[in-house]
Design an enzyme around this catalytic site. Sequence first.
Site, short mmCIF file in Angstrom:
data_model
loop_
_atom_site.label_atom_id
_atom_site.label_comp_id
_atom_site.label_asym_id
_atom_site.label_seq_id
_atom_site.Cartn_x
_atom_site.Cartn_y
_atom_site.Cartn_z
CG HIS A 173 -1.95 -1.11 1.04
ND1 HIS A 173 -2.78 -1.19 0.17
CD2 HIS A 173 -2.16 -2.08 2.05
CE1 HIS A 173 -3.66 -2.36 0.14
NE2 HIS A 173 -3.30 -2.86 1.75
CG ASP A 177 -2.83 -8.39 0.33
OD1 ASP A 177 -2.08 -8.62 1.09
OD2 ASP A 177 -4.08 -8.00 0.63
CG HIS A 209 -6.28 -5.25 1.62
ND1 HIS A 209 -5.91 -6.26 2.55
CD2 HIS A 209 -7.66 -4.94 2.45
CE1 HIS A 209 -6.68 -6.52 3.54
NE2 HIS A 209 -7.69 -5.59 3.68
CG ASP A 235 -5.06 -10.29 2.88
OD1 ASP A 235 -4.76 -10.76 1.58
OD2 ASP A 235 -4.75 -9.08 3.41
#
Lengths: 555, 441
Positions: free
Chosen positions: B108, B147, B149, B236
Amino acid sequence: MFIGIDIGGTFTDGVLIAGREVLKSVKVPTQEFLSYSIEDALKEILLDVDPHKIEQVTLSTTLITNLIMQDQTPQTGMLLLPGPGANPEQLNFACEYKILSGAIDYRGRLIKTVNLNEVKEACDYFAEQQIQHIVVACKFSQRNPALEKEICQFVQKNYPEFKVITSHEVSGLLNWVRRANGACYTLATREACHEFREKINKTLTKFNLNCPLFILKADGGTLPIEISLQYPLETIFSGPAASALGALACNEEQTTAVVIDIGGTTTDLALLLDGKPLLAENGATIKSYPLPVRSLAVSSLELGGDTSLIIKEGKIGFAPRQGSALCIGGPVLTITDVLVYCGYSEIASPDLIKGQVEAMAEELKITPPQLTKLVLEMFIGQLETKLETIFRIWEEEPAYRIWQVLSAEKERPEKLICLGGPAGGIGRYWAEKNNWQVIIPKYSAVANAIGAALAKPTLKIEFFADTERRIYSTNIGALQGTLLQPLRYIDDAKKFFSMIFQATAKERHLAKDADIETLYEEGFNVVRDGQTKGRIFQIGLQTVPGIRTFLQEGE
Amino acid sequence: MSKTGLIFFPAFDWAITPTHPEREERLLYTRDQIFEEGILDNKSIIEYSPRLADLKDIQRVHFCVPNITAQTTSAHFISAGSALKLGDALMTGEIKNGFSLVRPPGHHAMRVVHGNRGFCNINNEAILVEYLRSKYKIRKIAIVDTDVHHGDGTQDIFYHDPDVLFISMHQDGRTLYPGTGFIEEAGGPGAYLRNINIPLPPHTTDEGFLKVWREIVKPLLDNFAPELIINSAGQDNHFTDPLANMQVSCQGYAQLTAELKPDLAVLEGGYAIETALPYVNLGILLALAGKDYTRVIEPQYEQAEQKQSVQVNRYIDKLISYWHDKFRQRPPEKEELFMKKVLYQHSRSIYYDTDNIREQQQEYVYFCPDCPGIYQVISQSDRTIGKNFGIKGISIPIYACPICEEKGKEMWEREKRDRAYDLCFLQDKKNDHYLVDHIGK
């Protein structure tokens, strides 16, 4: 006074040390029955010595190593409970196994129960195969031994002729393959160990020696012989540990150097860092099977002083030992002969082999100096590769914490300590070529026995406690259990572990004032749904490995 | 040599805060599982020690405000450095692939760093890509982010770079942090279709996850033909993850890894530290090493929705056909994408959830027919607590043409003293040269 005896493949060395002095050193041929070799060595050492003045005898023996290497152990079978994970086919188990259901997870929770019908079926199979030594190994048994115990009890009850061992009794290391293999060889060598102990006791009694007897471990520490009966594997590969410690004893306390021990057929390289031998991160391996045994990081080369020289397809090459060096009556030219010819070794006159060296050079259409340079360069070349291996082991030691990475300043030493007959010659050549400091200790020939005599008992315990699950475990076999009191803070855990450590230390005859080093200590918050449910503590303690005293004369 | 390199750095002495998902405990059970398996004794896996990244490795990617020290801890340097070390081992042929199983994560973290976003300060994969390009002159690299996200940081850093293909498969931004990663974000005008987002609906299972991989990601990779594939291996999407809503299992992840065959995998997120991480990490490691991973079944597997709903199926099929259509069409010319202008401009606002910072940004890309062109960013953070910084950054691409290279340097000389900003940065990737000018208001 301390006695150290190192039983090697060809010779058994013994030394008697008082204070910082080597009073006696002996070398006798190793016999088939090791206790005879010990007897021979003791006979010479104790001549005119009052046995009551001997404070301790330490043996470095190849007994267990040889039993395993020569397949002289009974056949074993494994009952494995892998649970979820890698395919056991792709892991390195030391003997035939049967896979059973039943599983424990990393926190010691039961995932799946055991099916006793499967156990029975597997046992019947092993009985049919005449395999009566059985290992029970379950993943995470150090966190919860219930399934191993259940199966063990079932087998003992229903197959009284079987000898059963569980992996958690042997080791608590976080590596079930190593635990299983460790259990396998522990079970297979236990009887031989007891026999050996009986014989040695008789020998000692014969010499009126009633001092404690210690065995040297692969990590360079010593273990009282009684404890070694429970953990016989700890005593394998003690040779390189003995030589590294011997090399250390002949130098200063903070020595950082490469130790090279050149024997007749093999050469071992080890690393001394600040007076401590470098240990292999993962432990020892025997016959390519990993074991739960701490050992020195050793890099070995299948070349030694007696390695013979041959001409193959018009080129010079190395061949296995055919006998001793030509200059001392052997059949063919060897590496030792080359050292003698070049003046790097004075064990015989170069005139004795001049003719043969010249003849070989002529056959290769080169001059004798070219030939000897070629041979030494080939040998050194292979040594350098092995040296690189051991440096890499050191430099690539994993680190799981920031401070470990930040403190990892690793500068390669340029100091060589040479042990063994031809090492001096090679060392001198190395010094000239690479500009290293080369040390050839006075007692280089019996350094192993010196190492054994001066080694200190060692103990390393890695403690793990999970307060939510109320369990604790260690890397030591059978040293695990339930937490009866709550450990809330790291200080509580330290206090609790310290008691365990002290008790074990006492059992192993560790000096009361032994330096204890904290390897790491940490507490983890077990947080679930935003709430702290408990804590996990990990603490590693060890006594600083090393030697009792440093000898007076370095070189 | 057919070895798989592993750097395991659980950072047992580092946490964002004691109860934060990024705390010491995160990889504890992964350690237990991987060590207990005994697979690290296998000759096909070789464990390396972590190392620190250099300041320059970070400057090659980020404009850290006000400086790198303020934005990083030693753990960040180690996490990034570990990926670089495996990169070196890969390039020298010591290993066939590698897994940087490290914390803290990084995907991120964007080019400009005012603080921590989504647990990330610096971007490990981007630092790896720039390091490999600068040291080994590799040109085409693909990053596949698995991931849950959206890998918005990595997207940001390579958004205008036609030589880096970034593909992110993640839970739809309408239902999850960081709220971006839609199909329309397909790359800047000079790097169109080099940024591919695959926003998946909540409750996607192994079936949908693998279908998207096989029908969108794989053909894209085949077509791009990268010299290297990097996997941002977040975990995740797992059905037990506490922060997301997907239904992927350990087998789904392992199978994807086995088929994707990344050259380097770098751990990202994944916060089901007991139920997922020990098993998924093991599965990925086994898959990379070419070992049997089919027996790594998490004990909770039966609780997973193993069958995907009709709605999810339909949505995923639509996504697949959208991308298929897109690939069939001829992409517009670069000039058209720049709308025949010499300067592309873009304004946006970026939120730093962990540190509660709001950043305002204007980006500029100069059109060049021969290279990706000069990139310029002006950024202002209006944090309520602490100091707010205004910065300007100029970036000369690694494969800049000589004209743009000169233009970039001139721009720097001209603008570095601009008193409108606290700091001015020059990122000359072509000459691997990085400068900062502290102007101060």
